[in-house]
Design an enzyme around this catalytic site. Structure first.
Site, PDB file in Angstrom:
ATOM      1  N   SER A  47      -0.861  -4.052   0.897  1.00 19.25           N
ATOM      2  CA  SER A  47      -1.313  -2.669   0.819  1.00 19.25           C
ATOM      3  C   SER A  47      -0.743  -1.991  -0.432  1.00 19.25           C
ATOM      4  O   SER A  47      -1.050  -2.404  -1.549  1.00 19.25           O
ATOM      5  CB  SER A  47      -0.955  -1.932   2.108  1.00 19.25           C
ATOM      6  OG  SER A  47      -1.626  -0.698   2.200  1.00 19.25           O
TER       7      SER A  47
ATOM      8  N   ASP B  86     -10.377  -4.008   8.638  1.00 23.27           N
ATOM      9  CA  ASP B  86      -9.293  -3.141   8.178  1.00 23.27           C
ATOM     10  C   ASP B  86      -9.761  -1.688   8.220  1.00 23.27           C
ATOM     11  O   ASP B  86     -10.785  -1.329   7.627  1.00 23.27           O
ATOM     12  CB  ASP B  86      -8.923  -3.537   6.746  1.00 23.27           C
ATOM     13  CG  ASP B  86      -7.634  -2.906   6.259  1.00 23.27           C
ATOM     14  OD1 ASP B  86      -7.450  -1.688   6.468  1.00 23.27           O
ATOM     15  OD2 ASP B  86      -6.818  -3.621   5.645  1.00 23.27           O
TER      16      ASP B  86
ATOM     17  N   HIS C 178      -5.442  -4.323   9.264  1.00 21.22           N
ATOM     18  CA  HIS C 178      -4.450  -4.055   8.217  1.00 21.22           C
ATOM     19  C   HIS C 178      -3.033  -4.452   8.632  1.00 21.22           C
ATOM     20  O   HIS C 178      -2.090  -4.256   7.877  1.00 21.22           O
ATOM     21  CB  HIS C 178      -4.481  -2.552   7.892  1.00 21.22           C
ATOM     22  CG  HIS C 178      -3.880  -2.180   6.573  1.00 21.22           C
ATOM     23  ND1 HIS C 178      -4.475  -2.484   5.370  1.00 21.22           N
ATOM     24  CD2 HIS C 178      -2.726  -1.506   6.250  1.00 21.22           C
ATOM     25  CE1 HIS C 178      -3.740  -2.006   4.366  1.00 21.22           C
ATOM     26  NE2 HIS C 178      -2.669  -1.427   4.886  1.00 21.22           N
TER      27      HIS C 178
END
Length: 276
Positions: A145, A221, A254
């Site tokens: 991320s 995600d 995620h």
């Protein structure tokens, strides 16, 4: 430098250290996994950069990377994600300030005094690792991320310092998404041209040494379309002729469940580059 955690793990050691960072002007922590082959032998290092709200603990507790690092004989270093301490400027939101260093060198006050994470990752931390651990000087970098953004930017700007780079769910175009716009505006100021030095989609258009990029992205995600937008990097790489492997994984989100599912392949990818 002081060791504050020391745990046996896959016949190696999972440790955590703290030290006074001159670059950041505060006390920092980092985790280092030493595989069993590190006894009496220098080994390559994989640096892992974590995402928003994380510390050095998230990756070492949730990803399951130590098994594969022990197998391949790779040291894994996972630093904290931002400067820390009572004197460090913070923000009440989760996506600015502590836990949200974004791996840039802030130029704006009050952030510039401590938020110099780019220099910390590129220069101070590797120098510390190579001076105090059995590290060979061969380096690779990865992250998740915000940390995926950091890994891509650091490697694209310093291809001579890294053998390979990969990322999980990276923020590939921070200049164009809400997370990046908020942070870059605060840390770097309103001139968007200065933001480009920390934007992977901009960097692939100008880099002359084309280090292959490996990216893992879950198709379920929750941030895919609003914050991550991997198609922007794919398009930029295609236009620039920059090598990119983009693995889109149906059903994955995620979380660290996603990272744990594919971290073994990434360790093998980096080990092949580091030991070549």
């Amino acid at each position: 430098m002081e060791r504050i955690e020391h745990r046996a793990c896959f016949a190696g050691w999972q440790d955590v250290y703290r030290h006074e960072s001159k670059t950041l002007g505060c006390t920092m922590r980092f985790a280092v996994f030493l595989p069993p082959r590190a006894q009496g032998k220098k080994l390559p290092v994989l640096y892992w950069l974590s995402g928003l709200t994380s510390t050095e603990q998230n990756f070492i507790n949730k990803a399951g990377a130590q098994r594969y690092a022990a197998q391949h004989g790779v040291i894994v270093v996972a630093p904290d994600t931002s400067p820390r301490g009572d004197d460090v400027t913070d923000d009440p939101g989760y996506d600015l300030g502590k836990g949200a260093g974004f791996y840039v060198n802030a130029t704006q006050q009050p952030w510039a005094a401590h938020y110099q994470m780019y220099d910390y990752i590129v220069s101070e931390l590797p120098a510390l690792i190579e001076a105090n651990f059995p590290a060979s000087g061969a380096r690779s970098i990865s992250g998740h991320s915000m940390g995926g953004h950091g890994a891509l930017v650091v490697a694209l700007r310093n291809p001579d310092r890294y053998r390979s780079v990969s990322a999980f769910s990276p923020i590939v175009a921070p200049s164009l998404v809400p997370w990046g716009e908020k942070v870059f505006g605060a840390y770097l100021g309103p001139d968007r041209e200065t933001w480009q030095q920390y934007d992977a989609t901009a960097l692939v258009r100008s880099t002359t040494e084309k280090l292959p990029l490996l990216i893992e992205q879950g198709e379920a995600d929750e941030f895919l379309e609003t914050q991550l937008r991997p198609h922007l990097l794919r398009d930029a790489c295609e236009a620039a002729g920059h090598p990119l492997t983009l693995n889109l994984r149906p059903g994955y989100d995620h979380s660290y469940y996603f990272i744990a599912s594919f971290i073994g392949g990434h360790l093998a990818f980096h080990a092949a580059a580091l030991n070549s």
